[in-house]
Enzyme design. Structure first.
Site, mmCIF file in Angstrom:
data_model
loop_
_atom_site.group_PDB
_atom_site.id
_atom_site.type_symbol
_atom_site.label_atom_id
_atom_site.label_comp_id
_atom_site.label_asym_id
_atom_site.label_seq_id
_atom_site.Cartn_x
_atom_site.Cartn_y
_atom_site.Cartn_z
ATOM 1 N N LYS A 115 0.826 -1.209 0.000
ATOM 2 C CA LYS A 115 0.000 0.000 0.000
ATOM 3 C C LYS A 115 0.861 1.259 0.000
ATOM 4 O O LYS A 115 0.507 2.258 -0.628
ATOM 5 C CB LYS A 115 -0.953 -0.015 1.198
ATOM 6 N N GLU A 199 -3.371 6.700 8.663
ATOM 7 C CA GLU A 199 -4.122 7.666 7.864
ATOM 8 C C GLU A 199 -5.412 8.036 8.586
ATOM 9 O O GLU A 199 -5.821 7.367 9.543
ATOM 10 C CB GLU A 199 -4.421 7.117 6.463
ATOM 11 N N HIS A 234 -14.450 -6.939 7.153
ATOM 12 C CA HIS A 234 -13.725 -6.231 6.089
ATOM 13 C C HIS A 234 -13.637 -7.043 4.798
ATOM 14 O O HIS A 234 -12.816 -6.744 3.929
ATOM 15 C CB HIS A 234 -12.315 -5.831 6.543
ATOM 16 N N ARG A 291 -5.241 -8.420 -10.261
ATOM 17 C CA ARG A 291 -5.782 -9.728 -10.667
ATOM 18 C C ARG A 291 -7.246 -9.569 -11.024
ATOM 19 O O ARG A 291 -7.819 -8.485 -10.896
ATOM 20 C CB ARG A 291 -5.657 -10.722 -9.510
#
Length: 482
Positions: A115, A199, A234, A291
């Site tokens: 990330k 963040e 999630h 993908r």
């Protein structure tokens, strides 16, 4: 490309093979010992056992899979999703062996697999990102300082991860030390990499992703969005296309941002760029999945594009046969991931034999699965049994058809998420489109699903009683002798 090996199992292996067959390409299946009698093995032209049931002794053996491919004179390897699909080393090894990897280049997988590296790669393209830091940290004091600048609540995230692992929400300074330690420990355990970053926590986000296709001739297009906000732990459970809240202007901006992300890493093939959309309709780059996605069928339904076919054509060096202007959204599609999980027991895995397994049939109903009646759902792999997809001219039509398809889908022997899917489709928040990634947390509880079961049982009992009384009344009518 005359022969393809599918380095995967179950429904995605079957999905890829069906398109290959349509294109006149022969297929090779690999399977673990527990998957010997799986439909994808029977469907393939050739099949090879790659090892025992555990994935690290079978489906994750990249070098062995490449050797099998070479022995059988395979031209291309399609990795499906999961397993080796986002493994840069595998992609590189396949290419070095002289076989075509049906997916992006190793460099793109590597960059977008982190990330932090992904954020760095897209920086110069002026793509909106959630306020935060763009480097990993482990120092608690520094983390506390950064959190104070950003403002609480904050989100601690694993750089290498996904699926909610290594992720912690912190709403006050007193909790940051403990949550940092937990996130680092979980990230290390899950990914072998304890790097985390911080963040701003977006409180009520929607999870919107954009499908992209890029060929080797510099052409990149987006195929609109998928709404993936209904999640548990999630992880997505219900997806749809298009989103019910995007305006044409925001859709165009997000699409162009996704194209920029693809260009930032010199992308090749099919990929997905994920964004968070806040309550004020501001969107932020989240990550890129290098993908084919589990939820790709909803995009295929609204665009008429076979994404697997495009993957294969791109891997063969062909140009995209259409431009951005050629692509339009037609109708609406919904997907429910049917997991072998018990929604009444915290979505815990429900492993066992499919004593009854009957899929719904009909126009605009699609079932992508890799199981048959009598098969056992193994404990070694992801518990997804199938993907149930419905299509309609409108969102309302797709939802109504999904409810009917769920009722017609008969599975006995294990618990599944079918009942949860019905709960979602009947909930006012979902029907109205006014929901976010906290749908399960806000609206779902086992007692609510139990109450629905109870109501349905009471209705069924009343109907049965009325039928019984009606039959009894008919029997009481005397017959007249002639």
């Amino acid at each position: 490309m005359k022969k393809i090996l599918v380095a995967n199992r179950g429904e995605i292996a079957l999905r890829v093979m069906r398109t290959a067959k349509k294109m006149g390409i022969k297929t090779v299946a690999i399977f673990s010992e527990v998957d010997r009698n799986s439909p994808h093995v029977a469907f393939a032209d050739e099949a090879v056992c790659v090892g025992p049931a555990p994935s690290n002794q079978s489906y994750l053996l990249g070098d062995k899979i490449i050797e099998i491919a070479k022995d059988l004179h395979v031209d291309g390897i399609h990795p499906g999703y999961g397993f080796l699909s986002e493994n840069a080393d595998f992609s590189q090894a396949v290419t070095k062996s002289g076989i075509t990897f049906i997916g992006p280049k190793a460099e793109a997988i590597q960059v977008m697999g982190s990330k932090l590296a992904a954020k760095e790669a897209v920086k110069k393209y002026d793509i909106p990102m959630v306020p935060g830091i763009d480097h990993s940290i482990t120092d608690i004091a520094y983390a506390t300082e950064i959190a104070a600048k950003i403002g609480y609540p904050i989100l601690i995230k694993a750089s290498a991860g996904g699926g909610g692992k290594g992720m912690r929400v912190v709403d006050k300074v007193e909790n940051i030390k403990e949550q940092m330690q937990r996130a680092i420990s979980e990230a290390t355990s899950a990914f072998g990499d304890g790097a985390v970053f911080i963040e701003k926590y977006v409180g009520s986000p929607r999870h919107i992703e954009i499908q992209v296709l890029a060929d080797s001739h510099g052409n990149v297009v987006h195929l609109f969005e998928r709404e993936c906000s209904v999640q548990r732990r999630h992880q997505k459970v219900v997806e749809e296309a298009p989103s019910s809240v995007l305006t044409p202007e925001i859709r165009q901006k997000m699409g162009q941002a996704a194209i920029k992300v693809a260009k930032a890493c010199d992308y090749l093939g099919a990929g997905t760029v994920e964004f968070l959309l806040d309550e004020n309709m501001n969107f932020y780059f989240l990550e890129m999945n290098t993908r084919l996605q589990v939820e790709h069928p909803v995009t295929e339904m609204i665009t008429g594009v076979d994404l697997v076919e495009e993957q294969i054509r791109i891997a063969r060096g062909e140009r995209l046969s259409f431009t951005q202007e050629d692509l339009t959204i037609t109708g609406h599609a919904l997907e429910l991931r049917v997991y072998a999980e018990d929604p009444l027991d915290g979505f815990k895995p429900s492993i066992g034999v499919l004593e009854t397994y009957q899929t719904p049939k009909g126009e605009n109903i699609r079932v992508d699965d890799g199981f048959e009646e009598g098969m056992e759902v193994p404990i070694y792999y992801d518990p997804m049994i199938s993907k149930l997809i419905t299509y309609g001219k409108s969102r309302e039509e797709a939802i109504e058809l999904m409810k009917k398809a769920i009722v017609a889908y008969t599975i006995k022997g294990i618990e599944t998420t079918l009942s949860f899917g019905k709960f979602v489709c009947e909930h006012e928040a979902f029907i109205s489109g006014n929901f976010d990634t906290h749908f399960v947390k806000k609206y779902y509880a086992t007692d609510k699903l139990q109450a629905i079961y109870q109501r349905e049982a009471e209705i069924a009992a009343k109907v049965a009683l009325q039928l019984y009384l009606k039959e009894k009344q008919i029997l009481k009518v005397p017959t007249r002798e002639i």
